[in-house]
Design a protein around this motif. Structure first.
Motif, PDB file in Angstrom:
ATOM      1  N   MET A  86       0.898  -1.095   0.085  1.00 38.77           N
ATOM      2  CA  MET A  86      -0.057   0.104  -0.001  1.00 38.77           C
ATOM      3  C   MET A  86       0.904   1.447   0.080  1.00 38.77           C
ATOM      4  SD  MET A  86      -3.427   0.672   0.059  1.00 38.77           S
ATOM      5  CE  MET A  86      -4.245  -0.652   1.031  1.00 38.77           C
ATOM      6  N   GLU A  87       0.784   2.219  -0.808  1.00 36.34           N
ATOM      7  CA  GLU A  87       1.394   3.553  -0.985  1.00 36.34           C
ATOM      8  C   GLU A  87       1.521   4.312   0.249  1.00 36.34           C
ATOM      9  OE1 GLU A  87      -0.171   2.184  -4.739  1.00 36.34           O
ATOM     10  OE2 GLU A  87      -1.084   3.096  -3.111  1.00 36.34           O
ATOM     11  N   LYS A  88       2.375   4.656   0.758  1.00 38.99           N
ATOM     12  CA  LYS A  88       2.473   5.642   2.169  1.00 38.99           C
ATOM     13  C   LYS A  88       2.235   6.909   1.648  1.00 38.99           C
ATOM     14  CE  LYS A  88       6.016   6.503   5.697  1.00 38.99           C
ATOM     15  NZ  LYS A  88       7.273   6.234   6.109  1.00 38.99           N
ATOM     16  N   ILE A  89       1.112   7.357   2.680  1.00 43.27           N
ATOM     17  CA  ILE A  89       0.522   8.570   2.250  1.00 43.27           C
ATOM     18  C   ILE A  89       0.346   9.532   3.333  1.00 43.27           C
ATOM     19  CG2 ILE A  89      -1.825   7.800   2.456  1.00 43.27           C
ATOM     20  CD1 ILE A  89      -2.870   9.389   0.177  1.00 43.27           C
ATOM     21  N   THR A  90       0.326  10.993   3.145  1.00 39.84           N
ATOM     22  CA  THR A  90       0.199  11.968   4.286  1.00 39.84           C
ATOM     23  C   THR A  90      -0.375  13.073   3.640  1.00 39.84           C
ATOM     24  OG1 THR A  90       1.611  13.249   5.947  1.00 39.84           O
ATOM     25  CG2 THR A  90       2.436  12.941   3.704  1.00 39.84           C
ATOM     26  N   THR A  91      -1.171  13.682   4.582  1.00 37.30           N
ATOM     27  CA  THR A  91      -1.781  15.047   4.321  1.00 37.30           C
ATOM     28  C   THR A  91      -1.330  16.083   5.204  1.00 37.30           C
ATOM     29  OG1 THR A  91      -3.551  14.484   5.931  1.00 37.30           O
ATOM     30  CG2 THR A  91      -3.998  13.690   3.686  1.00 37.30           C
ATOM     31  N   ASP A  92      -0.319  15.875   6.007  1.00 37.37           N
ATOM     32  CA  ASP A  92       0.208  17.173   6.890  1.00 37.37           C
ATOM     33  C   ASP A  92       1.566  17.264   6.560  1.00 37.37           C
ATOM     34  OD1 ASP A  92       1.281  14.769   8.118  1.00 37.37           O
ATOM     35  OD2 ASP A  92       0.145  14.921   9.920  1.00 37.37           O
ATOM     36  N   ILE A  93       2.354  16.812   5.758  1.00 39.69           N
ATOM     37  CA  ILE A  93       3.755  17.286   5.431  1.00 39.69           C
ATOM     38  C   ILE A  93       3.865  17.738   4.147  1.00 39.69           C
ATOM     39  CG2 ILE A  93       6.127  16.146   4.815  1.00 39.69           C
ATOM     40  CD1 ILE A  93       5.412  13.763   6.870  1.00 39.69           C
ATOM     41  N   SER A  94       4.416  19.036   4.158  1.00 40.23           N
ATOM     42  CA  SER A  94       4.686  19.774   3.074  1.00 40.23           C
ATOM     43  C   SER A  94       6.148  20.291   2.743  1.00 40.23           C
ATOM     44  CB  SER A  94       3.825  21.228   3.181  1.00 40.23           C
ATOM     45  OG  SER A  94       4.204  21.926   4.387  1.00 40.23           O
ATOM     46  N   THR A  95       6.912  19.469   3.402  1.00 38.83           N
ATOM     47  CA  THR A  95       8.417  19.580   3.097  1.00 38.83           C
ATOM     48  C   THR A  95       8.836  18.516   2.364  1.00 38.83           C
ATOM     49  OG1 THR A  95       8.655  20.316   5.390  1.00 38.83           O
ATOM     50  CG2 THR A  95      10.784  19.903   4.119  1.00 38.83           C
ATOM     51  N   PHE A  96       9.357  18.882   1.202  1.00 36.02           N
ATOM     52  CA  PHE A  96      10.005  17.718  -0.069  1.00 36.02           C
ATOM     53  C   PHE A  96      10.924  17.095   0.541  1.00 36.02           C
ATOM     54  CE2 PHE A  96      12.885  16.855  -3.420  1.00 36.02           C
ATOM     55  CZ  PHE A  96      11.846  16.111  -4.119  1.00 36.02           C
ATOM     56  N   ASN A 112      11.437  15.966   3.646  1.00 33.18           N
ATOM     57  CA  ASN A 112      10.686  14.843   4.457  1.00 33.18           C
ATOM     58  C   ASN A 112       9.824  13.884   3.927  1.00 33.18           C
ATOM     59  OD1 ASN A 112      11.873  15.975   6.545  1.00 33.18           O
ATOM     60  ND2 ASN A 112      10.107  17.408   7.316  1.00 33.18           N
ATOM     61  N   LEU A 113       9.176  14.151   2.561  1.00 30.55           N
ATOM     62  CA  LEU A 113       8.522  13.453   1.789  1.00 30.55           C
ATOM     63  C   LEU A 113       9.263  12.404   1.264  1.00 30.55           C
ATOM     64  CD1 LEU A 113       5.557  15.580  -0.019  1.00 30.55           C
ATOM     65  CD2 LEU A 113       5.120  13.608   1.735  1.00 30.55           C
ATOM     66  N   ARG A 114      10.281  12.636   0.734  1.00 33.17           N
ATOM     67  CA  ARG A 114      11.335  11.784  -0.138  1.00 33.17           C
ATOM     68  C   ARG A 114      12.009  10.911   0.958  1.00 33.17           C
ATOM     69  NH1 ARG A 114      10.755  10.510  -4.826  1.00 33.17           N
ATOM     70  NH2 ARG A 114      12.944  10.598  -5.573  1.00 33.17           N
ATOM     71  N   LYS A 115      12.593  11.406   1.805  1.00 30.34           N
ATOM     72  CA  LYS A 115      13.371  10.496   3.040  1.00 30.34           C
ATOM     73  C   LYS A 115      12.468   9.785   3.754  1.00 30.34           C
ATOM     74  CE  LYS A 115      17.535  13.386   3.683  1.00 30.34           C
ATOM     75  NZ  LYS A 115      18.328  14.220   4.749  1.00 30.34           N
ATOM     76  N   ASP A 116      11.068   9.947   3.974  1.00 28.92           N
ATOM     77  CA  ASP A 116      10.345   9.272   4.747  1.00 28.92           C
ATOM     78  C   ASP A 116       9.548   8.253   3.831  1.00 28.92           C
ATOM     79  OD1 ASP A 116      11.292  10.229   7.147  1.00 28.92           O
ATOM     80  OD2 ASP A 116       9.553  11.549   7.354  1.00 28.92           O
ATOM     81  N   GLY A 117       9.653   8.154   2.478  1.00 32.57           N
ATOM     82  CA  GLY A 117       9.144   7.217   1.686  1.00 32.57           C
ATOM     83  C   GLY A 117       7.557   7.522   1.487  1.00 32.57           C
TER      84      GLY A 117
END
Length: 282
Positions: free
Chosen positions: A1-11, A13-18
């Motif tokens: 299942m794809e890892k998804i977030t709605t509260d992170i807007s820092t590129f 962090n998105l990339r490093k946390d997958g």
């Protein structure tokens, strides 16, 4: 299942946390490659990915090539030169009076001076002080990048008080006009907000910006998710959604779009985009 977030807007962090990153870097490359100008403005509704776009641009201009492995810009010709990046989050500029707002702006200028170890005179108007900070930054580092998030937020708290609003508009005009005064020193400038640029007279001194809001078909899908991007980026999520709705992936996508519809930002483009936070929450 794809890892998804709605509260992170820092590129970063998105990339490093997958987390899933819907790749818009081919569109950003057109802007940063210096082929279509250097100074831009775009307006979009709230929660539409403006902050993430600016964070992505910040990583590009800081030369963080490692964060872009596997993304479209990694396959394009770009020199990845590192520049000083001034990121102004205007949602943090707060005050219940014009004087309090000026104090908040001064604190922002002070943070710029601290970050880049600049000496900036005090006791001058905040707009002038911002200009002096930019002068000092160019003298020390050369060309720099300025990214302004939510440019219109400082004025919003004063819409019910005309006298205060006029003072605040003058303060913000004198602050932002320094970006025009320093145009020759800026490698790249991007402003974002909710209000259309031409509707706010505070920008009478910033008529040099290229407005991408509704008149540029190539950037109609710069922010938000197209139907194709949803299908490509979240296939497993759509399958789970389809199972819950007792339909297939195509049916699930249709139900999603029937509910959330989409926005159309340019009459010369067929690109329709959905609010990314709404889709992610669904």
């Amino acid at each position: 299942m794809e890892k998804i977030t709605t509260d992170i807007s820092t590129f970063e962090n998105l990339r490093k946390d997958g987390y899933v990153y819907v790749d818009k870097t081919d569109l950003l490359w057109r802007l940063v490659a210096n082929t279509e100008g250097r100074q831009f403005f775009i307006s979009r509704p709230r929660r539409f990915g403006k902050s993430l776009m600016l964070s992505t641009l910040k990583s590009i201009f800081e030369g963080r090539r490692d964060l872009f492995r596997g993304l479209k810009i990694a396959r394009m010709k770009y020199d990845w030169t590192s520049y000083p990046v001034v990121l102004l989050d205007m949602s943090k500029v707060k005050g219940e009076t014009p004087d309090e707002l000026k104090a908040s702006l001064n604190a922002m200028v002070e943070s710029i001076a601290t970050a880049f170890k600049l000496k900036v005179a005090k006791g001058v108007p905040v707009g002038t002080r911002f200009g002096l900070a930019l002068d000092a930054l160019f003298a020390k580092k050369g060309e720099y990048v300025v990214l302004v998030d939510e440019y219109d937020v400082p004025m919003q708290g004063f819409f019910g008080n005309r006298a205060a609003l006029l003072r605040v508009r003058k303060i913000m005009h004198d602050f932002y006009v320094e970006l025009k005064n320093h145009e020759k020193d800026v490698r790249f400038l991007m402003l974002t907000g909710v209000t259309k640029l031409t509707k706010v007279s505070v920008f009478s001194g910033l008529n040099h910006l290229t407005d991408l809001t509704m008149d540029e078909p190539r950037y109609a899908a710069l922010l938000g998710y197209t139907q194709k991007e949803i299908a490509q980026s979240y296939p497993k999520r759509l399958d789970a959604f389809a199972k819950k709705l007792r339909t297939d992936r195509r049916g699930a996508l249709k139900r999603l779009l029937d509910w959330y519809d989409s926005y159309w930002f340019c009459p010369d483009s067929r690109a329709r985009v959905c609010n990314p936070i709404s889709i992610a929450k669904a």
